[in-house]
Design a protein around this motif. Structure first.
Motif, PDB file in Angstrom:
ATOM      1  N   LYS A   3       0.837  -1.194   0.000  1.00 59.62           N
ATOM      2  CA  LYS A   3       0.000   0.000   0.000  1.00 59.62           C
ATOM      3  C   LYS A   3       0.873   1.246   0.000  1.00 59.62           C
ATOM      4  O   LYS A   3       1.848   1.333   0.733  1.00 59.62           O
ATOM      5  CB  LYS A   3      -0.916   0.001   1.222  1.00 59.62           C
ATOM      6  CG  LYS A   3      -1.936  -1.125   1.198  1.00 59.62           C
ATOM      7  CD  LYS A   3      -2.894  -0.975   2.323  1.00 59.62           C
ATOM      8  CE  LYS A   3      -4.105  -0.282   1.743  1.00 59.62           C
ATOM      9  NZ  LYS A   3      -5.159  -0.027   2.707  1.00 59.62           N
ATOM     10  N   PHE A   4       0.504   2.202  -0.848  1.00 63.58           N
ATOM     11  CA  PHE A   4       1.217   3.467  -0.949  1.00 63.58           C
ATOM     12  C   PHE A   4       0.356   4.635  -0.473  1.00 63.58           C
ATOM     13  O   PHE A   4       0.872   5.617   0.028  1.00 63.58           O
ATOM     14  CB  PHE A   4       1.635   3.739  -2.400  1.00 63.58           C
ATOM     15  CG  PHE A   4       2.534   2.693  -2.978  1.00 63.58           C
ATOM     16  CD1 PHE A   4       3.872   2.651  -2.632  1.00 63.58           C
ATOM     17  CD2 PHE A   4       2.042   1.746  -3.854  1.00 63.58           C
ATOM     18  CE1 PHE A   4       4.713   1.693  -3.160  1.00 63.58           C
ATOM     19  CE2 PHE A   4       2.864   0.781  -4.389  1.00 63.58           C
ATOM     20  CZ  PHE A   4       4.204   0.747  -4.044  1.00 63.58           C
ATOM     21  N   SER A  31     -11.864  11.824 -11.998  1.00 62.94           N
ATOM     22  CA  SER A  31     -12.648  10.813 -12.700  1.00 62.94           C
ATOM     23  C   SER A  31     -12.735   9.544 -11.853  1.00 62.94           C
ATOM     24  O   SER A  31     -11.929   9.331 -10.940  1.00 62.94           O
ATOM     25  CB  SER A  31     -12.017  10.488 -14.049  1.00 62.94           C
ATOM     26  OG  SER A  31     -10.804   9.783 -13.870  1.00 62.94           O
ATOM     27  N   THR A  32     -13.695   8.707 -12.164  1.00 68.44           N
ATOM     28  CA  THR A  32     -13.815   7.438 -11.452  1.00 68.44           C
ATOM     29  C   THR A  32     -12.623   6.530 -11.761  1.00 68.44           C
ATOM     30  O   THR A  32     -12.233   5.726 -10.918  1.00 68.44           O
ATOM     31  CB  THR A  32     -15.128   6.722 -11.810  1.00 68.44           C
ATOM     32  OG1 THR A  32     -15.213   6.563 -13.222  1.00 68.44           O
ATOM     33  CG2 THR A  32     -16.325   7.499 -11.304  1.00 68.44           C
ATOM     34  N   MET A  37      -7.797   3.953  -9.592  1.00 70.67           N
ATOM     35  CA  MET A  37      -6.335   3.829  -9.571  1.00 70.67           C
ATOM     36  C   MET A  37      -5.807   4.047  -8.158  1.00 70.67           C
ATOM     37  O   MET A  37      -4.904   3.340  -7.707  1.00 70.67           O
ATOM     38  CB  MET A  37      -5.696   4.820 -10.538  1.00 70.67           C
ATOM     39  CG  MET A  37      -5.868   4.471 -11.996  1.00 70.67           C
ATOM     40  SD  MET A  37      -5.200   5.726 -13.107  1.00 70.67           S
ATOM     41  CE  MET A  37      -3.444   5.413 -12.912  1.00 70.67           C
ATOM     42  N   LEU A  38      -6.366   5.016  -7.462  1.00 70.62           N
ATOM     43  CA  LEU A  38      -5.942   5.306  -6.096  1.00 70.62           C
ATOM     44  C   LEU A  38      -6.231   4.121  -5.181  1.00 70.62           C
ATOM     45  O   LEU A  38      -5.379   3.691  -4.412  1.00 70.62           O
ATOM     46  CB  LEU A  38      -6.648   6.562  -5.585  1.00 70.62           C
ATOM     47  CG  LEU A  38      -6.284   7.019  -4.189  1.00 70.62           C
ATOM     48  CD1 LEU A  38      -4.866   7.571  -4.159  1.00 70.62           C
ATOM     49  CD2 LEU A  38      -7.250   8.071  -3.714  1.00 70.62           C
ATOM     50  N   ILE A  45      -0.733   6.896 -10.948  1.00 73.05           N
ATOM     51  CA  ILE A  45      -1.785   7.902 -10.815  1.00 73.05           C
ATOM     52  C   ILE A  45      -1.155   9.287 -11.021  1.00 73.05           C
ATOM     53  O   ILE A  45      -0.007   9.523 -10.646  1.00 73.05           O
ATOM     54  CB  ILE A  45      -2.469   7.788  -9.440  1.00 73.05           C
ATOM     55  CG1 ILE A  45      -3.725   8.642  -9.386  1.00 73.05           C
ATOM     56  CG2 ILE A  45      -1.521   8.131  -8.323  1.00 73.05           C
ATOM     57  CD1 ILE A  45      -4.605   8.350  -8.190  1.00 73.05           C
ATOM     58  N   GLU A  46      -1.908  10.170 -11.629  1.00 73.00           N
ATOM     59  CA  GLU A  46      -1.389  11.516 -11.896  1.00 73.00           C
ATOM     60  C   GLU A  46      -1.253  12.307 -10.594  1.00 73.00           C
ATOM     61  O   GLU A  46      -2.095  12.222  -9.705  1.00 73.00           O
ATOM     62  CB  GLU A  46      -2.320  12.258 -12.844  1.00 73.00           C
ATOM     63  CG  GLU A  46      -2.305  11.714 -14.250  1.00 73.00           C
ATOM     64  CD  GLU A  46      -3.111  12.574 -15.210  1.00 73.00           C
ATOM     65  OE1 GLU A  46      -3.300  13.766 -14.921  1.00 73.00           O
ATOM     66  OE2 GLU A  46      -3.537  12.026 -16.222  1.00 73.00           O
ATOM     67  N   LEU A  47      -0.210  13.069 -10.509  1.00 68.38           N
ATOM     68  CA  LEU A  47       0.040  13.886  -9.331  1.00 68.38           C
ATOM     69  C   LEU A  47      -1.062  14.928  -9.145  1.00 68.38           C
ATOM     70  O   LEU A  47      -1.442  15.244  -8.012  1.00 68.38           O
ATOM     71  CB  LEU A  47       1.404  14.560  -9.443  1.00 68.38           C
ATOM     72  CG  LEU A  47       1.912  15.293  -8.224  1.00 68.38           C
ATOM     73  CD1 LEU A  47       2.002  14.362  -7.022  1.00 68.38           C
ATOM     74  CD2 LEU A  47       3.262  15.898  -8.498  1.00 68.38           C
ATOM     75  N   LEU A  48      -1.614  15.414 -10.229  1.00 68.70           N
ATOM     76  CA  LEU A  48      -2.692  16.399 -10.158  1.00 68.70           C
ATOM     77  C   LEU A  48      -3.900  15.831  -9.406  1.00 68.70           C
ATOM     78  O   LEU A  48      -4.559  16.550  -8.649  1.00 68.70           O
ATOM     79  CB  LEU A  48      -3.106  16.851 -11.567  1.00 68.70           C
ATOM     80  CG  LEU A  48      -4.204  17.897 -11.642  1.00 68.70           C
ATOM     81  CD1 LEU A  48      -3.775  19.181 -10.923  1.00 68.70           C
ATOM     82  CD2 LEU A  48      -4.555  18.196 -13.085  1.00 68.70           C
TER      83      LEU A  48
END
Length: 67
Positions: A3-4, A31-32, A37-38, A45-48
């Motif tokens: 887990k991150f 977005s879903t 992804m999270l 996953i995008e940093l944004l």
């Protein structure tokens, strides 16, 4: 699976406010797919996305990480 990300913060908030996945995504303007992804602990996953979630919770991005 390693887990991150701290997903407990999100799930607790969703339970307390009776939000669905789509409701939470709309509130954070993600977005879903990014949500999934999270929760799948996907490191690509995008940093944004993390910035949007941190801004919503009024925390720093580093607080979303476990390590």
């Amino acid at each position: 699976m390693e887990k991150f990300f701290k997903t407990d913060l999100i799930t607790d908030y969703m339970k307390q406010n009776a939000l669905t996945k789509n409701d939470f995504c709309n509130v954070c303007n993600i977005s879903t797919k990014e949500y999934d992804m999270l929760f799948n602990q996907d490191c690509e996953i995008e940093l944004l996305t993390l910035f949007k979630i941190a801004k919503f919770f009024k925390i720093q991005v580093k607080d979303l990480f476990i390590k």
